[in-house]
Structures are given as structure tokens and as C-alpha cells.
Write a protein that holds these residues in place. Structure first.
Motif, mmCIF file in Angstrom:
data_model
loop_
_atom_site.group_PDB
_atom_site.id
_atom_site.type_symbol
_atom_site.label_atom_id
_atom_site.label_comp_id
_atom_site.label_asym_id
_atom_site.label_seq_id
_atom_site.Cartn_x
_atom_site.Cartn_y
_atom_site.Cartn_z
ATOM 1 N N LEU A 160 0.846 -1.181 0.000
ATOM 2 C CA LEU A 160 0.000 0.000 0.000
ATOM 3 C C LEU A 160 0.891 1.244 0.000
ATOM 4 O O LEU A 160 1.918 1.272 0.683
ATOM 5 C CB LEU A 160 -0.908 0.019 1.231
ATOM 6 N N MET A 161 0.516 2.261 -0.745
ATOM 7 C CA MET A 161 1.302 3.489 -0.834
ATOM 8 C C MET A 161 0.454 4.682 -0.408
ATOM 9 O O MET A 161 -0.655 4.876 -0.916
ATOM 10 C CB MET A 161 1.823 3.685 -2.257
ATOM 11 N N VAL A 162 0.990 5.483 0.506
ATOM 12 C CA VAL A 162 0.299 6.676 0.985
ATOM 13 C C VAL A 162 1.009 7.905 0.416
ATOM 14 O O VAL A 162 2.197 8.106 0.632
ATOM 15 C CB VAL A 162 0.279 6.747 2.517
ATOM 16 N N GLY A 163 0.256 8.715 -0.309
ATOM 17 C CA GLY A 163 0.813 9.914 -0.920
ATOM 18 C C GLY A 163 1.171 9.678 -2.378
ATOM 19 O O GLY A 163 1.164 8.542 -2.860
ATOM 20 N N GLU A 164 1.468 10.745 -3.075
ATOM 21 C CA GLU A 164 1.888 10.655 -4.464
ATOM 22 C C GLU A 164 2.659 11.918 -4.840
ATOM 23 O O GLU A 164 2.473 12.976 -4.242
ATOM 24 C CB GLU A 164 0.701 10.464 -5.401
ATOM 25 N N ARG A 165 3.539 11.765 -5.818
ATOM 26 C CA ARG A 165 4.414 12.821 -6.309
ATOM 27 C C ARG A 165 5.224 13.411 -5.150
ATOM 28 O O ARG A 165 4.870 14.394 -4.511
ATOM 29 C CB ARG A 165 3.624 13.914 -7.027
ATOM 30 N N THR A 210 6.254 10.533 -15.057
ATOM 31 C CA THR A 210 5.455 9.314 -14.974
ATOM 32 C C THR A 210 4.120 9.596 -14.297
ATOM 33 O O THR A 210 3.937 10.615 -13.639
ATOM 34 C CB THR A 210 6.209 8.240 -14.157
ATOM 35 N N SER A 211 3.210 8.645 -14.436
ATOM 36 C CA SER A 211 1.921 8.772 -13.765
ATOM 37 C C SER A 211 2.111 8.796 -12.259
ATOM 38 O O SER A 211 2.989 8.128 -11.704
ATOM 39 C CB SER A 211 1.021 7.588 -14.149
ATOM 40 N N ALA A 212 1.266 9.549 -11.571
ATOM 41 C CA ALA A 212 1.313 9.608 -10.111
ATOM 42 C C ALA A 212 0.917 8.277 -9.486
ATOM 43 O O ALA A 212 1.084 8.082 -8.286
ATOM 44 C CB ALA A 212 0.392 10.714 -9.603
ATOM 45 N N GLU A 213 0.399 7.359 -10.294
ATOM 46 C CA GLU A 213 0.011 6.042 -9.789
ATOM 47 C C GLU A 213 1.092 4.994 -10.037
ATOM 48 O O GLU A 213 0.842 3.799 -9.903
ATOM 49 C CB GLU A 213 -1.305 5.592 -10.432
ATOM 50 N N MET A 214 2.308 5.434 -10.372
ATOM 51 C CA MET A 214 3.400 4.496 -10.619
ATOM 52 C C MET A 214 4.417 4.550 -9.488
ATOM 53 O O MET A 214 4.709 5.607 -8.931
ATOM 54 C CB MET A 214 4.110 4.822 -11.941
ATOM 55 N N ARG A 216 8.093 0.109 -11.758
ATOM 56 C CA ARG A 216 7.353 -0.125 -12.995
ATOM 57 C C ARG A 216 5.955 -0.677 -12.696
ATOM 58 O O ARG A 216 5.279 -1.185 -13.578
ATOM 59 C CB ARG A 216 8.125 -1.091 -13.903
ATOM 60 N N VAL A 217 5.516 -0.558 -11.441
ATOM 61 C CA VAL A 217 4.237 -1.114 -11.017
ATOM 62 C C VAL A 217 3.190 -0.014 -10.911
ATOM 63 O O VAL A 217 3.460 1.084 -10.419
ATOM 64 C CB VAL A 217 4.382 -1.837 -9.660
ATOM 65 N N SER A 218 1.970 -0.320 -11.347
ATOM 66 C CA SER A 218 0.842 0.601 -11.219
ATOM 67 C C SER A 218 0.202 0.430 -9.840
ATOM 68 O O SER A 218 0.010 -0.695 -9.371
ATOM 69 C CB SER A 218 -0.187 0.309 -12.315
ATOM 70 N N TRP A 219 -0.127 1.574 -9.206
ATOM 71 C CA TRP A 219 -0.736 1.567 -7.874
ATOM 72 C C TRP A 219 -2.021 2.411 -7.910
ATOM 73 O O TRP A 219 -2.010 3.601 -7.566
ATOM 74 C CB TRP A 219 0.225 2.161 -6.845
ATOM 75 N N PRO A 220 -3.162 1.853 -8.307
ATOM 76 C CA PRO A 220 -4.415 2.620 -8.341
ATOM 77 C C PRO A 220 -4.823 3.097 -6.943
ATOM 78 O O PRO A 220 -4.503 2.468 -5.932
ATOM 79 C CB PRO A 220 -5.426 1.603 -8.884
ATOM 80 N N ALA A 221 -5.540 4.203 -6.892
ATOM 81 C CA ALA A 221 -6.034 4.747 -5.630
ATOM 82 C C ALA A 221 -7.379 4.117 -5.282
ATOM 83 O O ALA A 221 -8.253 3.968 -6.140
ATOM 84 C CB ALA A 221 -6.171 6.260 -5.716
ATOM 85 N N CYS A 222 -7.552 3.759 -4.022
ATOM 86 C CA CYS A 222 -8.797 3.143 -3.553
ATOM 87 C C CYS A 222 -9.185 3.757 -2.202
ATOM 88 O O CYS A 222 -8.340 4.283 -1.485
ATOM 89 C CB CYS A 222 -8.620 1.636 -3.379
ATOM 90 N N ASP A 223 -10.440 3.637 -1.849
ATOM 91 C CA ASP A 223 -10.935 4.156 -0.588
ATOM 92 C C ASP A 223 -10.237 3.480 0.596
ATOM 93 O O ASP A 223 -10.085 2.252 0.634
ATOM 94 C CB ASP A 223 -12.443 3.917 -0.488
ATOM 95 N N ASN A 224 -9.806 4.300 1.546
ATOM 96 C CA ASN A 224 -9.084 3.800 2.723
ATOM 97 C C ASN A 224 -9.764 2.604 3.387
ATOM 98 O O ASN A 224 -9.152 1.552 3.611
ATOM 99 C CB ASN A 224 -8.981 4.915 3.784
ATOM 100 N N GLN A 225 -11.012 2.780 3.753
ATOM 101 C CA GLN A 225 -11.698 1.765 4.542
ATOM 102 C C GLN A 225 -11.906 0.477 3.750
ATOM 103 O O GLN A 225 -11.825 -0.629 4.308
ATOM 104 C CB GLN A 225 -13.030 2.313 5.053
ATOM 105 N N VAL A 226 -12.147 0.608 2.466
ATOM 106 C CA VAL A 226 -12.266 -0.582 1.609
ATOM 107 C C VAL A 226 -10.949 -1.354 1.613
ATOM 108 O O VAL A 226 -10.917 -2.587 1.746
ATOM 109 C CB VAL A 226 -12.649 -0.184 0.164
ATOM 110 N N VAL A 227 -9.841 -0.627 1.483
ATOM 111 C CA VAL A 227 -8.515 -1.258 1.428
ATOM 112 C C VAL A 227 -8.160 -1.921 2.755
ATOM 113 O O VAL A 227 -7.711 -3.074 2.787
ATOM 114 C CB VAL A 227 -7.446 -0.203 1.059
ATOM 115 N N PRO A 280 15.269 0.982 -14.988
ATOM 116 C CA PRO A 280 15.044 2.246 -15.698
ATOM 117 C C PRO A 280 13.560 2.431 -16.013
ATOM 118 O O PRO A 280 12.924 1.537 -16.573
ATOM 119 C CB PRO A 280 15.880 2.098 -16.974
ATOM 120 N N VAL A 281 13.014 3.566 -15.614
ATOM 121 C CA VAL A 281 11.596 3.856 -15.829
ATOM 122 C C VAL A 281 11.480 5.119 -16.672
ATOM 123 O O VAL A 281 12.079 6.152 -16.338
ATOM 124 C CB VAL A 281 10.860 4.043 -14.487
#
Length: 337
Positions: free
Chosen positions: A32-37, A53-57, A60-71, A214-215
């Protein structure tokens, strides 16, 4: 990103049932990742301030944002179902990341007994203690660069020596609860990497090895990943060092800092390595980080699962590339520590 959301690695999303993707190897730790950029600007990082790069990277892994309590509810359920053995929070250095991570860790601890690790932006011993007080069982203080001369060129903010002193102080104060990350391939020699690994192990610090990746969109996007044989030699040495089967002082290096002997007979080293465990993901218990450094179908720097007999044999052979029987040679230099 909303302050009520957490980024979840794509593999973790599948384990949580929040994605239809079915990865070849599922993560055994929830990432789980907290924060971005990030406010920092490390040259290799996809979260760096100047990265395009995308703020969700992350790597080389994608990290989509999800609701805290759901996660957090999904993490507790995945632990209960035996799908994960640990939750690892990655803190991005941001203005509100500290309080948001504190809340997330505290909420998860209140609802589950799952072990929690925090890869922290802490800069003081007091902050390390605070994270442990939230309910984390371990804190990781990433060095990333193995040598002070490399740190200044690829990291942003602070100094290698300051980070090292914090790591040492934390290991003394909280024995068995501190880890670090080291990235192979940032420009260090094999000797420099192994000197730092040995020093970390001697302090009781758990080492997680990463291969530089390298990304696109980062300052180091055009740099090459580490030499495969060199990475295997470092993995093998780390594996032998952890239980004290080998020490840096007994190893030999050439004039370029390349490992040329483990300080033990090759047949003995081969017997230790043949099972393949040396080449699996290192770090905290239950951490396997699938495809964090790799692309499916590409070279596996860190295997996220047990190796097949063929894979283990190939990895062992590569780790012994250029290795000679232990002996004193005029052109070789023994480890100093």
C-alpha cells in the motif's frame, strides 16, 4: 488523490478482489502506498518531483487509488484467509503523508493482527519510535545507494552519512525491527555493495535487494539495469552472509571492485546455492514483490516464488561466473570488513 484513499499495487488489488487481473504470481505481502508525487527528486524514482510518470506508478508497477476503509477491510480479510502474511506501507514524502499513514496504520492495527511494515520517510529516531507506536512491527529506512559517493548523484535531500547514522541508531534502539533497501546498479562496485550489506547485517538490519529499473519519465530512464551476473553474485554473497556462512573479510575482489572469490571452495558455495533460495526476493518475511524489478518474460532479478530445478541451476551457474577458488593473488584485494 483524496486524503481518504490509499494507492494499492496492482498485484495486491487482485489479491484483495478489487481487480479482475490474475497475476502469474500473487504477492504474499499487501503493498500500500500513501501519498503521491514526492517532494524529493531522486533520479531513479517514478514518484520523484520532476518525473513525468503517472502519479500512480512506483518503479514499474501501477498503484491505483482506492478508498481507505475498503482497502484496510480487504487487507484484514486477506490476512484472515491466509492470502497475505504482512502489510507494507510505502510512504511518499509529502506534506500530509505522515498523518495519513499514522491514521491508516492505526486503523489497520485496530481491526487486524496482521504484521505491518512501514517504509518510512522518517529522519529522526523519535519518528521511528512513533511509527512503531502506531502499531507497526517493523520500519524500513531505505539507503537505496550503497556508497556515499553514489548517493549524492542519485538521491535528493539529506546525506548518505546522516541516513546511515539514523539506520545504525534505530537498529541499536529497536533490535530486530529495522530494515533497509539497497538498489544494485546505481554505479557502485560489487565491493561497495557488499561492504554495506555486511555492515547492515552486523548491525542486525534486514537488507532488501533491488535491481535498478530504468523507468521512462525519470532522470535515469536511459541508464542500464545491472549486469545479470553481477546481481547474481551479490545475491549469492548476501545469502551466504546472512547466516554467517561467509564474511566480506574472506572474500576477494579485483582492482575494479568485482567479486572474484566468496572465500570458500566453489563446490561448497554451489551446494549452498543449489536450492535457489538465494535468488528469491529478499527483505521482510513474506515479502515477494512480484515483477517490481522485472517484466513478464524477462530476466528475473528477484524470483517471487520457489525456483524450479532448472531455474536454480541456471541462477547458481550465473552467480559463479568469474568466481575462482579462494587464494591470495597479487591482483586481488580481500574485503576489509
Amino acid at each position: 488523490m483524496s486524503d481518504k484513499s490509499i494507492h494499492v499495487s496492482s498485484g495486491t488489488m487482485s489479491v484483495f478482489g478489487l481487480s479482475r487481473a490474475r497475476p502469474e504470481t500473487a504477492p504474499t505481502t499487501a503493498y500500500l502506498m500513501v501519498g503521491e508525487r514526492c517532494l524529493m527528486d531522486c533520479a531513479f524514482c517514478s514518484q520523484a518531483r520532476s518525473a513525468s510518470t503517472s502519479a500512480e506508478m512506483l518503479s514499474r508497477v501501477s498503484w491505483p487509488a482506492c478508498d481507505n476503509q475498503v482497502v484496510l477491510k480487504a487487507a484484514a480479510a486477506a490476512k484472515d484467509a491466509g492470502q497475505i502474511g504482512r502489510v507494507c506501507f510505502q510512504m511518499v514524502a509529502g506534506r500530509d503523508t505522515w498523518e495519513r499513514t499514522k491514521q491508516a496504520v492505526s486503523d489497520l492495527r485496530a481491526s487486524s493482527e496482521v504484521p505491518i511494515c512501514v517504509s518510512a520517510t522518517a529522519t529522526t529516531l523519535t519518528q521511528v519510535e512513533e511509527i512503531l507506536d502506531w502499531g507497526a512491527s517493523r520500519v524500513t529506512l531505505a539507503l537505496d545507494a550503497a556508497a556515499e559517493r553514489i548517493y549524492a548523484g542519485v538521491k535528493s535531500g539529506g546525506s548518505w552519512r546522516t541516513r546511515w547514522d539514523l539506520l545504525r541508531s534505530a537498529a541499536e534502539r529497536f533490535p530486530g525491527r529495522i530494515g533497509t533497501h539497497l538498489i544494485v546498479g546505481l554505479g557502485e562496485t560489487e565491493r561497495e555493495m557488499l561492504e554495506t550489506i555486511q555492515a547492515c547485517l552486523d548491525m542486525g538490519v534486514t537488507v532488501a535487494l533491488f535491481a535498478f529499473t530504468p523507468v521512462r519519465g525519470t532522470k535515469m530512464q536511459a541508464a542500464a539495469p545491472p549486469d545479470q551476473a553481477a546481481y547474481r553474485r551479490i545475491q549469492a554473497a548476501h545469502f551466504l552472509m546472512k547466516p554467517g556462512l561467509a564474511r566480506l573479510a574472506d572474500m576477494e575482489f579485483d582492482g575494479d571492485g568485482r567479486l572474484v572469490s566468496f572465500g570458500k571452495p566453489i563446490a561448497e558455495v554451489k551446494a549452498y546455492l543449489d536450492g535457489g533460495d538465494a535468488f528469491r526476493t529478499s527483505g521482510c518475511k513474506d515479502c515477494n514483490r512480484p515483477y517490481y524489478n522485472e517484466r513478464p518474460g524477462g530476466f528475473m532479478y528477484n524470483y517471487p516464488r520457489p525456483l524450479t530445478a532448472e531455474e536454480a541451476a541456471e541462477a547458481t551457474e550465473l552467480s559463479l561466473n568469474g568466481i575462482k577458488e579462494p587464494a591470495s593473488r597479487p591482483n586481488s584485494v580481500r574485503g576489509a570488513r
